[in-house]
Design a protein around this motif. Structure first.
Motif, short mmCIF file in Angstrom:
data_model
loop_
_atom_site.label_atom_id
_atom_site.label_comp_id
_atom_site.label_asym_id
_atom_site.label_seq_id
_atom_site.Cartn_x
_atom_site.Cartn_y
_atom_site.Cartn_z
N ALA A 9 5.21 43.47 142.78
CA ALA A 9 5.08 42.04 143.11
C ALA A 9 6.49 41.45 143.21
O ALA A 9 7.48 42.11 142.92
CB ALA A 9 4.32 41.33 141.99
N LYS A 10 6.57 40.19 143.65
CA LYS A 10 7.87 39.51 143.72
C LYS A 10 7.78 38.14 143.08
O LYS A 10 6.70 37.54 142.99
CB LYS A 10 8.36 39.37 145.16
N VAL A 11 8.98 37.66 142.66
CA VAL A 11 9.13 36.25 142.33
C VAL A 11 10.29 35.75 143.19
O VAL A 11 11.22 36.53 143.48
CB VAL A 11 9.37 36.05 140.82
N ASN A 12 10.21 34.51 143.65
CA ASN A 12 11.32 33.95 144.42
C ASN A 12 12.21 33.21 143.44
O ASN A 12 11.81 32.18 142.90
CB ASN A 12 10.80 32.98 145.49
N VAL A 13 13.40 33.75 143.18
CA VAL A 13 14.28 33.09 142.20
C VAL A 13 14.96 31.87 142.83
O VAL A 13 15.40 30.97 142.12
CB VAL A 13 15.30 34.05 141.55
N ASP A 23 7.81 27.08 166.16
CA ASP A 23 6.72 28.07 166.05
C ASP A 23 5.87 27.84 164.79
O ASP A 23 4.96 28.64 164.50
CB ASP A 23 7.27 29.51 166.06
N GLY A 24 6.15 26.77 164.04
CA GLY A 24 5.32 26.46 162.87
C GLY A 24 5.86 27.05 161.58
O GLY A 24 5.49 26.60 160.49
N PHE A 25 6.74 28.06 161.69
CA PHE A 25 7.34 28.62 160.47
C PHE A 25 8.52 27.76 160.03
O PHE A 25 9.00 26.91 160.79
CB PHE A 25 7.82 30.06 160.74
N VAL A 31 15.59 33.96 148.10
CA VAL A 31 16.10 35.04 147.24
C VAL A 31 14.92 35.66 146.49
O VAL A 31 14.34 35.05 145.60
CB VAL A 31 17.19 34.54 146.27
N PHE A 32 14.60 36.88 146.92
CA PHE A 32 13.47 37.63 146.35
C PHE A 32 13.96 38.50 145.19
O PHE A 32 15.03 39.11 145.28
CB PHE A 32 12.94 38.63 147.37
N LEU A 33 13.12 38.63 144.18
CA LEU A 33 13.38 39.59 143.10
C LEU A 33 12.06 40.32 142.83
O LEU A 33 11.03 39.67 142.58
CB LEU A 33 13.86 38.84 141.86
N GLY A 103 -0.78 40.68 148.80
CA GLY A 103 -1.25 41.21 150.08
C GLY A 103 -0.11 41.87 150.85
O GLY A 103 -0.28 42.95 151.44
N SER A 104 1.05 41.24 150.83
CA SER A 104 2.23 41.80 151.51
C SER A 104 2.58 43.15 150.89
O SER A 104 2.95 44.10 151.61
CB SER A 104 3.42 40.85 151.36
N ALA A 105 2.50 43.24 149.58
CA ALA A 105 2.79 44.49 148.88
C ALA A 105 1.86 45.59 149.39
O ALA A 105 2.31 46.71 149.68
CB ALA A 105 2.62 44.30 147.37
#
Ligand SMILES: C[C@](O)(CO)[C@H](O)COP(=O)(O)OP(=O)(O)OC[C@H]1O[C@@H](n2ccc(N)nc2=O)[C@H](O)[C@@H]1O
Ligand SMILES: Nc1ncnc2c1ncn2[C@@H]1O[C@H](COP(=O)(O)OP(=O)(O)OP(=O)(O)O)[C@@H](O)[C@H]1O
Length: 299
Positions: A9-13, A23-25, A31-33, A103-105
């Protein structure tokens, strides 16, 4: 023959969110950890493409073609002209719709597992390009560790991590939809200029040095006001963890999981016990960072 891949899994620090793009994004400095809570995806040849899932949250996971693991298998099969007929089993331990990229994982794990099963010979960059098509968080699930993600979060630069960080995660009742949280961010920031996203040097430095106090000072999530607006009760969870001695507390990504950074393993246990007794969350998990990305498990 089967292949099993373990994925974190991840947490966004630090999740710095810019204005909505055409484009809506949203452009991000993200910063992912990776944290040591894992799903496992096992792939084996089968008559047709099918998915099964086990674990406490399994009932919330779609078992049709929309599952990111199925989409990953199909994308890789199409690219290499291979039949996508496999059985994918997801052993799910990452909270579902919790802002921890579960889900991404599974998408990244299925891609690595199918790649190994089919011996496609795809390069890491080819796999990362397929990940980016599947979703903004998927490339990071493949590489793990820590990384700065720009663009919509899919363009990664790895960050060295010089120590171990101790986390507590409070799992909320029910999920939050990622598009709904970004839409709430747009609503809350309407009419005010949204600055370009940035990752502060002090945060990157704290990660490189393994400096927990420095990381606690620099944590931040621009989606937190939006998640709190949609789920005001999360403020009680954040307060309960902080009162129990967490060095810092924040919503994980789009939420509703909340993340608490603790000084060491003992402090993490104390925070976890207090959160479990507080009645402000459905469950509590402890985990350490960093964690490796999607990795084939040796039999
Ligand atoms: C909140 C985070 O988890 C932080 O890492 C991610 O930004 C979300 O990544 P994700 O779940 O992989 O998101 P995607 O599947 O790519 O996009 C889902 C939806 O989230 C919104 N979205 C996502 C990423 C981004 N940079 N800007 C957005 O506005 C869009 O409405 C998009 O339609
Ligand atoms: N393999 C999967 N596991 C869990 N959910 C999946 C999966 N594939 C598709 N989904 C769908 O994705 C939605 C979001 O689930 P997920 O657990 O990825 O959320 P999340 O952790 O909030 O994502 P992120 O942090 O990337 O925004 C679920 O409600 C579900 O409908």
């Amino acid at each position: 023959m089967s292949v099993t891949v373990r994925v974190p899994a991840k947490v966004n620090v630090r999740l710095s969110v810019g204005a909505a793009r055409p484009d809506g994004f949203h452009d991000l400095a993200n910063v992912f950890l990776a944290v040591g809570l894992y799903d496992e995806v096992t792939v084996a040849p089968a008559e047709t493409l099918r998915i099964t899932c086990s674990g406490p949250d399994a009932a919330q996971v779609p078992l049709d073609a929309t599952n990111l693991a199925a989409r990953a298998a199909t994308a890789l099969a199409e690219r290499y002209g291979i039949s996508p007929d496999v059985h994918l089993h997801i052993a799910k331990d990452i909270p579902v719709a919790g802002g921890m990229a579960g889900g991404s994982a599974d998408g990244a794990a299925a891609l690595v597992a199918c790649d190994a099963l089919w011996s496609t010979g795809a390069s890491r960059d080819e796999l990362l390009a397929i990940c980016a098509e599947l979703g903004s968080d998927v490339p990071f699930s493949l590489i793990g560790g820590a990384a700065l993600g720009v663009g919509r979060g899919e363009r990664l630069t790895p960050i060295e991590v010089g120590g171990t960080f101790h986390w507590v995660f409070a799992v909320a009742d029910g999920g939050l939809s990622t598009p709904a949280v970004y839409a709430e961010f747009d609503r809350l920031t309407a009419g005010t200029p949204v600055p370009a996203p940035t990752a502060p040097p002090a945060l990157l430095d704290a990660l490189r040095k393994g400096d927990t106090a420095g990381l606690a000072d620099a944590l931040g999530n621009d989606l937190q006001p939006a998640a709190l607006s949609l789920r005001p009760s999360l403020a009680d969870t954040l307060a309960a963890g902080t009162a129990a001695g967490a060095l810092a507390a924040l919503v994980s990504g789009s939420g509703p999981t909340t993340a608490f950074l603790a000084a060491d393993a003992e402090a993490a246990r104390k925070v976890a016990d207090a959160l479990a007794a507080s009645g402000t969350c459905r469950g509590v998990r402890t985990a350490v960072s960093p964690a490796p990305g999607a990795t084939v498990r040796e039999p």
